[in-house]
Design a protein around this motif. Structure first.
Motif, PDB file in Angstrom:
ATOM      1  N   ARG A 124     -19.306  -8.652   7.840  1.00  0.00           N
ATOM      2  CA  ARG A 124     -19.205  -9.226   9.182  1.00  0.00           C
ATOM      3  C   ARG A 124     -18.158 -10.333   9.105  1.00  0.00           C
ATOM      4  O   ARG A 124     -18.380 -11.370   8.481  1.00  0.00           O
ATOM      5  N   GLY A 125     -17.015 -10.081   9.707  1.00  0.00           N
ATOM      6  CA  GLY A 125     -15.907 -11.031   9.621  1.00  0.00           C
ATOM      7  C   GLY A 125     -14.605 -10.311   9.871  1.00  0.00           C
ATOM      8  O   GLY A 125     -14.561  -9.295  10.584  1.00  0.00           O
ATOM      9  N   TRP A 126     -13.537 -10.813   9.294  1.00  0.00           N
ATOM     10  CA  TRP A 126     -12.250 -10.126   9.380  1.00  0.00           C
ATOM     11  C   TRP A 126     -12.257  -8.938   8.427  1.00  0.00           C
ATOM     12  O   TRP A 126     -12.632  -9.071   7.259  1.00  0.00           O
ATOM     13  N   ILE A 127     -11.841  -7.775   8.927  1.00  0.00           N
ATOM     14  CA  ILE A 127     -11.827  -6.544   8.144  1.00  0.00           C
ATOM     15  C   ILE A 127     -10.378  -6.072   8.009  1.00  0.00           C
ATOM     16  O   ILE A 127      -9.629  -6.024   8.989  1.00  0.00           O
ATOM     17  N   ARG A 128     -10.021  -5.744   6.792  1.00  0.00           N
ATOM     18  CA  ARG A 128      -8.665  -5.256   6.493  1.00  0.00           C
ATOM     19  C   ARG A 128      -8.722  -3.737   6.345  1.00  0.00           C
ATOM     20  O   ARG A 128      -9.447  -3.214   5.496  1.00  0.00           O
ATOM     21  N   LEU A 129      -7.977  -3.031   7.175  1.00  0.00           N
ATOM     22  CA  LEU A 129      -7.885  -1.578   7.108  1.00  0.00           C
ATOM     23  C   LEU A 129      -6.531  -1.199   6.520  1.00  0.00           C
ATOM     24  O   LEU A 129      -5.485  -1.578   7.074  1.00  0.00           O
ATOM     25  N   ARG A 130      -6.547  -0.471   5.404  1.00  0.00           N
ATOM     26  CA  ARG A 130      -5.314   0.047   4.811  1.00  0.00           C
ATOM     27  C   ARG A 130      -5.146   1.479   5.319  1.00  0.00           C
ATOM     28  O   ARG A 130      -5.786   2.406   4.826  1.00  0.00           O
ATOM     29  N   LEU A 131      -4.295   1.639   6.326  1.00  0.00           N
ATOM     30  CA  LEU A 131      -4.136   2.908   7.026  1.00  0.00           C
ATOM     31  C   LEU A 131      -3.045   3.743   6.369  1.00  0.00           C
ATOM     32  O   LEU A 131      -1.931   3.257   6.140  1.00  0.00           O
TER      33      LEU A 131
ATOM     34  N   THR B 152       0.856  -1.176   0.000  1.00  0.00           N
ATOM     35  CA  THR B 152       0.000   0.000   0.000  1.00  0.00           C
ATOM     36  C   THR B 152       0.897   1.233   0.000  1.00  0.00           C
ATOM     37  O   THR B 152       1.496   1.579   1.023  1.00  0.00           O
ATOM     38  N   CYS B 153       1.031   1.861  -1.170  1.00  0.00           N
ATOM     39  CA  CYS B 153       1.820   3.084  -1.312  1.00  0.00           C
ATOM     40  C   CYS B 153       0.867   4.248  -1.539  1.00  0.00           C
ATOM     41  O   CYS B 153      -0.338   4.112  -1.394  1.00  0.00           O
ATOM     42  N   TRP B 154       1.375   5.410  -1.888  1.00  0.00           N
ATOM     43  CA  TRP B 154       0.503   6.551  -2.155  1.00  0.00           C
ATOM     44  C   TRP B 154       1.188   7.535  -3.066  1.00  0.00           C
ATOM     45  O   TRP B 154       2.367   7.350  -3.423  1.00  0.00           O
ATOM     46  N   PHE B 155       0.457   8.557  -3.512  1.00  0.00           N
ATOM     47  CA  PHE B 155       1.038   9.576  -4.372  1.00  0.00           C
ATOM     48  C   PHE B 155       0.572  10.950  -3.899  1.00  0.00           C
ATOM     49  O   PHE B 155      -0.522  11.107  -3.365  1.00  0.00           O
TER      50      PHE B 155
ATOM     51  N   ARG C  75       2.327   3.978   6.170  1.00  0.00           N
ATOM     52  CA  ARG C  75       1.176   3.120   5.908  1.00  0.00           C
ATOM     53  C   ARG C  75       1.330   1.818   6.676  1.00  0.00           C
ATOM     54  O   ARG C  75       2.442   1.296   6.819  1.00  0.00           O
ATOM     55  N   TYR C  76       0.210   1.329   7.174  1.00  0.00           N
ATOM     56  CA  TYR C  76       0.139  -0.020   7.747  1.00  0.00           C
ATOM     57  C   TYR C  76      -1.172  -0.656   7.294  1.00  0.00           C
ATOM     58  O   TYR C  76      -2.183   0.033   7.112  1.00  0.00           O
ATOM     59  N   GLU C  77      -1.143  -1.960   7.116  1.00  0.00           N
ATOM     60  CA  GLU C  77      -2.367  -2.718   6.913  1.00  0.00           C
ATOM     61  C   GLU C  77      -2.619  -3.542   8.172  1.00  0.00           C
ATOM     62  O   GLU C  77      -1.700  -4.204   8.681  1.00  0.00           O
ATOM     63  N   VAL C  78      -3.855  -3.497   8.673  1.00  0.00           N
ATOM     64  CA  VAL C  78      -4.198  -4.243   9.881  1.00  0.00           C
ATOM     65  C   VAL C  78      -5.477  -5.037   9.631  1.00  0.00           C
ATOM     66  O   VAL C  78      -6.337  -4.632   8.836  1.00  0.00           O
ATOM     67  N   LEU C  79      -5.591  -6.160  10.316  1.00  0.00           N
ATOM     68  CA  LEU C  79      -6.805  -6.956  10.306  1.00  0.00           C
ATOM     69  C   LEU C  79      -7.489  -6.837  11.657  1.00  0.00           C
ATOM     70  O   LEU C  79      -6.831  -6.947  12.707  1.00  0.00           O
TER      71      LEU C  79
END
Length: 521
Positions: free
Chosen positions: A233-240, A142-145, A285-289
């Protein structure tokens, strides 16, 4: 910690605004009558020939009820799309500058040659296009511009020019991670803003800006104030993404449930790391579940930090940023036991070959102003009285602007303020190096970003980095006289015409001299 309802949230915001007397929030009844849905940036995939088109243009958005705020956006009124590419592709990028001022577009986190990096040397004039071939030569991340015009990066990002850049590959495809965009794979772009009385975003290069960076009193998530997201409803992935100019965040879940970090700036970790709290520095950036299988709503909150001036109301207590309501169908993703293998660190690294020291040129008179305003004492205690808050607010928002020459010499790297076309260093291509990133004043935090690479943290002030920071990174936090040692290698060249940059990602520091450049050959 229970959920905070809208009425309580507005009351808290009004109370904070009253402490910051003169804030436009105190003069307006509330934000929009209904809580907004979390905006989800549109995925932008390459066309048949790999083409991707971005158009930066002026617009306006109603952040405050009944008031239009002038903004800049990319393919929309505020922020931009989420570019989605695959490792091994080459994108045919066209960036159109629809603004009345110069623009660049930096691909933050991509391992690419200097001539397509989008640094201050890749200027796009008003009305012009920038056409480049952009090779995607790295693992899923997860990168950005965002723009990188010197010395106007801070202003352009504040007005809304930023977006996500997502990379997929076969390794990430093979994992059972949540992957339905906007349903169980959710972008969370965190920014803070302050509004002038006319609704415009505040920004001024005064003494406070070049010292603390941009310090504001409203949190925006994907461009919305305190939004709500209905999810699977379940595991959710947040791309922070910490897309703020300067602010750090201590993120947690409102009911204290744990979450699992699966990726950092440059991609997936070897295995998930369980945390109850995550500090994010500007640009990271971090990705979390998050486990939402029980269907109970939860909020992402930010807790007070010790960063200078960053614990002003409403950031002086646990502040809810966004509510998640997992009332949709059961998600199909889950938390894997293992993620991807990382190549081992180089045990034969040479000694430190470069030490890049972040310097602040704040003189004794400047420090006296901060002490008189009570900023230093308030930062230690985390609380203060209304009179001290008034003084601090005057320093942050009412302080006179610096002249351009004062701004450009306020900060430095290795004692030298940045200047275009004065390339300072060279790095060999394809060689593992040990570099040190240091803070030279025992005063401040500097999240240091290096272009054209992803690196590995070897130590933070001599200590092993925490588990969630041992993957690929492009931001390293150095603080209060400390340092980070990194292992870094550059796989692509950068010429004197288009060098790579190394700078503090507090954008007001970057725009006031805390940046250097280097070639790779």
């Amino acid at each position: 910690m229970r959920l905070i309802n809208r009425r309580e949230m507005l009351a808290a915001s009004a109370g904070a605004a009253a402490l910051l007397a003169g804030s436009p929030l105190a003069r307006r009844s509330a934000f929009a009558a209904e809580r907004p849905a979390l905006p989800i940036p549109r995925e932008l995939r390459p066309g048949p020939n790999g083409e991707v088109r971005l158009n930066a243009s002026p617009s306006s958005v109603e952040f405050l009820s009944g008031v239009k705020t002038p903004t800049f956006g990319i393919n929309g009124p505020y922020l931009g799309p989420a570019i989605r590419a695959r490792s091994g592709e080459t994108l045919q990028m066209r960036v159109h500058n629809g603004l009345a001022q110069d623009l660049t577009m930096h691909w933050h986190g991509l391992k690419i040659p200097g001539d397509v990096d989008g640094s201050p040397y890749n200027i796009i004039r008003p009305g012009a296009n920038w056409d480049i071939a952009l090779p995607i030569d790295q693992h899923a991340a997860t990168c950005w511009f965002h723009p990188h015009v010197y010395p106007a990066t801070a202003e352009l990002v504040i007005k809304g020019l930023a977006g996500l850049f997502l990379i997929d590959d076969e390794q990430s495809d093979a994992l059972p991670l949540p992957s339905t965009w906007g349903v169980d794979d959710i972008p969370v772009i965190i920014q803070d803003r302050h509004f002038n009385s006319d609704g415009a975003f505040f920004h001024r290069f005064n003494l406070a800006a070049v010292t603390t960076g941009y310090v504001e009193d409203v949190a925006l998530i994907n461009g919305a104030v305190y939004p709500q997201a209905k999810t699977a409803r379940g595991w959710i992935r947040l791309r922070l993404l910490n897309g703020s100019n300067a602010r750090s965040y201590r993120l947690a879940i409102s009911d204290d449930r744990p979450f699992f970090v699966i990726a950092s700036d440059g991609g997936l970790l070897e295995e998930p790391v369980r945390l109850s709290e995550l500090t994010m520095y500007a640009g990271e950036r971090y990705e979390v579940l998050v486990d939402a299988r029980n269907g109970n709503p939860f909020e992402l909150v930010t807790r007070p930090v010790s960063q200078l001036a960053m614990n002003l109301p409403p950031f002086d207590t646990d502040l809810p940023l966004v509510t998640f309501v997992p009332d949709g169908a059961d998600g199909r993703g889950r938390l894997p036991d293992a993620l991807v293998p990382l190549e081992p660190l180089d045990v034969n690294l040479p000694p430190v070959s470069r030490n890049f020291v972040m310097n602040m040129n704040l003189d004794d008179q400047g420090m006296k102003l901060f002490r008189e305003a009570g900023l230093m004492a308030m930062n230690k205690s985390g609380k203060s009285d209304a009179e001290t808050l008034r003084k601090v607010r005057a320093l942050l928002y009412d302080g006179p602007p610096l002249s351009l020459s004062q701004q450009l010499s306020a900060n430095a790297v290795n004692g030298k303020s940045f200047a275009l076309n004065e390339v300072s260093d060279n790095a060999p291509i394809g060689v593992n190096l040990r570099w040190r990133l240091s803070e030279g004043d025992d005063r401040m935090l500097h999240p240091v970003h290096i272009h054209g690479c992803q690196f590995r943290l070897l130590s933070i002030s001599g200590k092993q980095p925490p588990a969630h920071m041992r993957g690929w990174k492009d931001i390293a936090p150095v603080e209060k006289g400390g340092f980070c040692d990194i292992q870094v290698a550059f796989r692509h060249p950068a010429s004197r015409q288009y060098p790579f940059m190394l700078h503090c990602h507090i954008l007001e520091h970057e725009d006031s001299g805390m940046m250097t450049d280097f070639t790779v050959s």
